[in-house]
Structures are given as structure tokens and as C-alpha cells.
Write a protein that holds these residues in place. Structure first.
Motif, PDB file in Angstrom:
ATOM      1  N   ILE A 197       0.853  -1.196   0.000  1.00  8.73           N
ATOM      2  CA  ILE A 197       0.000   0.000   0.000  1.00  8.73           C
ATOM      3  C   ILE A 197       0.884   1.239   0.000  1.00  8.73           C
ATOM      4  O   ILE A 197       1.794   1.360   0.831  1.00  8.73           O
ATOM      5  CB  ILE A 197      -0.941   0.034   1.221  1.00  8.73           C
ATOM      6  CG1 ILE A 197      -1.731  -1.280   1.327  1.00  8.73           C
ATOM      7  CG2 ILE A 197      -1.889   1.214   1.104  1.00  8.73           C
ATOM      8  CD1 ILE A 197      -2.613  -1.586   0.150  1.00  8.73           C
ATOM      9  N   SER A 198       0.623   2.161  -0.902  1.00 11.31           N
ATOM     10  CA  SER A 198       1.402   3.393  -0.982  1.00 11.31           C
ATOM     11  C   SER A 198       0.859   4.430  -0.014  1.00 11.31           C
ATOM     12  O   SER A 198      -0.195   4.239   0.618  1.00 11.31           O
ATOM     13  CB  SER A 198       1.362   3.961  -2.409  1.00 11.31           C
ATOM     14  OG  SER A 198       0.115   4.578  -2.659  1.00 11.31           O
ATOM     15  N   THR A 199       1.547   5.564   0.117  1.00  6.50           N
ATOM     16  CA  THR A 199       1.060   6.643   0.977  1.00  6.50           C
ATOM     17  C   THR A 199      -0.251   7.209   0.468  1.00  6.50           C
ATOM     18  O   THR A 199      -1.010   7.802   1.238  1.00  6.50           O
ATOM     19  CB  THR A 199       2.094   7.780   1.057  1.00  6.50           C
ATOM     20  OG1 THR A 199       2.357   8.270  -0.260  1.00  6.50           O
ATOM     21  CG2 THR A 199       3.383   7.309   1.683  1.00  6.50           C
ATOM     22  N   THR A 200      -0.537   7.040  -0.822  1.00  8.79           N
ATOM     23  CA  THR A 200      -1.807   7.514  -1.379  1.00  8.79           C
ATOM     24  C   THR A 200      -2.946   6.554  -1.069  1.00  8.79           C
ATOM     25  O   THR A 200      -4.103   6.863  -1.354  1.00  8.79           O
ATOM     26  CB  THR A 200      -1.707   7.670  -2.906  1.00  8.79           C
ATOM     27  OG1 THR A 200      -1.481   6.382  -3.498  1.00  8.79           O
ATOM     28  CG2 THR A 200      -0.572   8.603  -3.288  1.00  8.79           C
ATOM     29  N   GLY A 201      -2.606   5.389  -0.524  1.00 13.08           N
ATOM     30  CA  GLY A 201      -3.616   4.374  -0.263  1.00 13.08           C
ATOM     31  C   GLY A 201      -3.863   3.462  -1.442  1.00 13.08           C
ATOM     32  O   GLY A 201      -4.684   2.541  -1.355  1.00 13.08           O
ATOM     33  N   GLU A 202      -3.163   3.685  -2.541  1.00 14.75           N
ATOM     34  CA  GLU A 202      -3.344   2.843  -3.715  1.00 14.75           C
ATOM     35  C   GLU A 202      -2.608   1.518  -3.536  1.00 14.75           C
ATOM     36  O   GLU A 202      -1.622   1.417  -2.815  1.00 14.75           O
ATOM     37  CB  GLU A 202      -2.826   3.553  -4.965  1.00 14.75           C
ATOM     38  CG  GLU A 202      -3.551   4.844  -5.307  1.00 14.75           C
ATOM     39  CD  GLU A 202      -4.983   4.625  -5.741  1.00 14.75           C
ATOM     40  OE1 GLU A 202      -5.370   3.470  -6.019  1.00 14.75           O
ATOM     41  OE2 GLU A 202      -5.733   5.625  -5.824  1.00 14.75           O
TER      42      GLU A 202
END
Length: 378
Positions: A197-202
């Protein structure tokens, strides 16, 4: 040099503004509002179809594949617009991978993929972060030829849109120290994905390759193919950072003009105006270094340093500039900036992802230092 955009480039940007105008940033899935897991299972397919309908997925493709035959500058103009609305689409990755296949791929791969990619029927992405995100991506996977196939082993971390892409373009290193690119189909035998999971939530994917056999038609062996692809990815990331920063500063200016304190808009306070002016300077520096890098990529013009030097400078400004812009925006918005009903926190999360993507400023400062040492300026 002349940074005036051509009519075709301006038309691409105008078409992008029309498509992204319908994307509401405050409706973009937020990592702050998601408890466990990714913010969404897939990218914005409806928006992807609109991009295909306006021919923006084939900007870099030749006319024989249904593309527009444009250049990196046009792509960066479109990416800049996409970031302003936090468009959740693999536009950069798919466009860059398609450009690599067009420039260096086999005739079979070109015929199989390019026209369909321009129509949005096939989605491509790139594994560009290596094993840990800090090491060279081409060193994370080994490749050896076995008759009419290539065998790949290794790990690539944080592959964007890995669960949606039909093919991941994977850089790898051969036994004789050459870089190749392999088109790995989703779900291919010998390949597995683990969710990240990235910091963008993607949702990102850790791609593991265990004796994955890739047919020779899906291997790019041309010298410089990986370097060209990485250069385009890095420059496109700078365009995303610029567009995001411009939108955030515009939001901040609008808020400061309306928010009153002690009977006056806070925009009239010197401390506020100076901070906003500093961030405007950051954005202009991000812009000029971006177009310098994109121009070098497009024109192939020579300079005191290789084009990779201009790309490093652009990424240094993009990484540090976008971070300063969102931090100042949060500061000037006060508590309102942390309100999850307001889109600023989404931009902050995306800015952090872009800051670190393909190397933070320090990594590119080191690369620039190496270039300066190898090419002393007279």
C-alpha cells in the motif's frame, strides 16, 4: 532554447483539461478514510475510457498504431493536468512502457500491443523501484537466455497498478552485465504478486519472479532502452509533481483570500504573503527545470552535461519543491487543512508519494555529483 509549445502540444493539454475537469478531487478515495487495505481495488476505469476516447493514451505512439505521434513534452503537459485532479490512472506508466516497446521492441510485440494500448484495451506498467526502492531496478532481477525464451529471477517492489496491468515491463540484468526489458503478463507462470500500500492508499504490487520464462518476442535487448524508459518515467513524475503543486498553491491562495483574522483576510499579512511567494518561486523553478529536461529528451540536443543531468536537476526540484508546497499549504490552512472533508490531505499524501518516487532529492543530487565529476564544466 524556445519553450513555446506547439499547437499540437497545446491541443493535447486542452483535451486533457476537458477530460480531467470532471474529476472531483474531494471524491478521490482517501487513505485517511480507509481502515485497512487499499483505498480501491482498481484504478478509475471510467476515466481511462474517456482518455482513450480523446486519444490521450496514444500520445507517444506513431500514426500507424492509431497514435498522435507527439513527444515527451506533450505527455508532460497532460500529466501536469492529471495531477491537478488526482487522476487515478496509469497514464505515465502505460505511456512510457508503450514508448519503449515502440522504440526498441520486437515487431511481434509492437503489432500485439501498441494499437491496443492506445485504445485503452491493454494496460502496461513498469517495475522501476528495484528490490527495496533504494537499489537500481535493473539489478533486482537476473535474466538469462535459454534458446527461444528468457528466464527471469528476482524481486521488484512497489510496482504501480500491478494488479490492473496486463503486462509489467521489468528491467533485468544479464550475465554479461547488460540491461534488458521483459514484458511479463499478469498471472504469468513463475510470477507472483504480494500487495503493498502506498502513501496515497493505492494498491501496489511486489512482483516476485521465480524462473519465469518469457518468450523472446517480449524481450527488449537494445542498448539504452532501460535508460530511456527511466528518463521518461522520471521526467513524467516531475510533471505530476508540478501539476499537484500548482493546484495546492491555488487552493491555498483562495483560502487565504477568504479566511479572515483580526478583521482582515490572512492573505494581507506579510508572513502569509512571503510564505506563499516562496512556494510560487519553488513552482516556477520546478516548471523551468521540467521543461528543460523534457526538451532534452525530445530534441536530443547536446549540453554541458548529458540529458540525465537535466533530469536529475528537475527531480531534485520536484521532490523538494512539492514537499515544501504542501507543507506550507497545511500550515496556512491551519486546522482546516487536516479536515478530511477538505481535499488538501489527499494532495499531501500524493505529494509524499511523488517526492520519493524514482528516488528522493538526495539520490538525484548524488547522481548529479557523479555526472559533474565525470563531465567537469569548463
Amino acid at each position: 532554447m524556445d519553450f513555446t509549445f506547439t499547437e499540437e502540444q497545446q491541443a493535447a493539454a486542452e483535451a486533457a483539461r476537458g477530460v480531467f475537469a470532471d474529476v472531483a478531487p474531494d471524491a478521490v478515495p482517501s487513505p485517511a478514510l480507509t481502515r485497512g487495505g487499499a483505498v480501491a481495488d482498481h484504478f478509475d476505469r471510467a476515466l481511462w475510457e474517456k482518455l482513450a476516447g480523446t486519444d490521450l493514451l496514444g500520445l507517444l505512439l506513431d500514426e500507424e498504431y492509431g497514435g498522435a505521434g507527439l513527444d515527451a513534452i506533450a505527455l508532460c503537459l497532460v500529466l501536469r493536468e492529471s495531477a491537478k485532479s488526482l487522476a487515478r490512472v496509469p497514464l505515465l506508466e502505460s505511456s512510457a512502457a508503450a514508448a519503449a516497446v515502440q522504440a526498441h521492441g520486437t515487431a511481434e510485440a509492437q503489432a500485439e500491443l501498441l494499437a491496443r494500448t492506445g485504445r485503452g484495451e491493454v494496460v502496461l506498467t513498469v517495475a522501476a523501484h528495484g528490490r527495496t526502492g533504494h537499489d537500481a531496478a535493473e539489478l533486482a532481477v537476473t535474466a538469462r537466455q535459454d534458446r527461444d525464451t528468457w528466464v527471469l529471477d528476482g524481486v521488484q517492489t512497489a510496482v504501480p497498478w500491478a494488479y490492473d496491468a496486463d503486462f509489467v515491463l521489468v528491467p533485468a540484468r544479464t550475465g554479461d552485465d547488460r540491461s534488458v526489458l521483459a514484458l511479463v503478463p499478469r498471472g504469468h507462470e513463475g510470477s507472483t504478486l504480494a500487495e503493498q500500500i502506498s502513501t496515497t492508499g493505492e494498491r501496489l504490487g511486489e512482483l516476485r519472479l521465480d524462473s519465469a520464462r518469457i518468450p523472446a518476442r517480449h524481450i527488449i535487448t537494445a542498448d539504452g532502452a532501460w535508460e530511456d524508459l527511466r528518463a521518461l518515467l522520471t521526467t513524467g513524475t516531475c510533471a505530476l509533481a508540478l501539476g499537484l503543486g500548482e493546484r495546492v498553491l491555488a487552493m491555498t491562495s483562495d483560502y487565504a483570500a477568504k479566511r479572515e483574522q483580526f478583521g482582515h483576510p490572512i492573505a494581507t499579512f506579510q508572513a502569509v504573503a512571503v510564505q506563499a511567494a516562496d512556494r510560487y518561486i519553488d513552482l516556477r523553478a520546478m516548471e523551468v527545470t521540467l521543461w528543460q529536461a523534457a526538451w532534452r529528451l525530445t530534441s536530443g540536443a547536446s549540453g554541458a552535461l548529458p540529458a540525465s543531468g537535466d533530469i536529475a536537476v528537475a527531480k531534485i526540484w520536484a521532490s523538494e519543491g512539492v514537499r515544501r508546497v504542501v507543507q506550507t499549504a497545511q500550515h496556512l490552512h491551519g486546522g482546516f487543512g487536516a479536515d478530511v472533508d477538505y481535499p488538501l490531505h489527499r494532495y499531501h499524501a500524493w505529494a509524499k508519494h511523488l517526492e520519493l518516487s524514482l528516488g528522493p532529492a538526495a539520490a538525484h543530487e548524488e547522481a548529479l555529483g557523479d555526472l559533474l565529476a565525470a563531465h567537469p564544466l569548463g
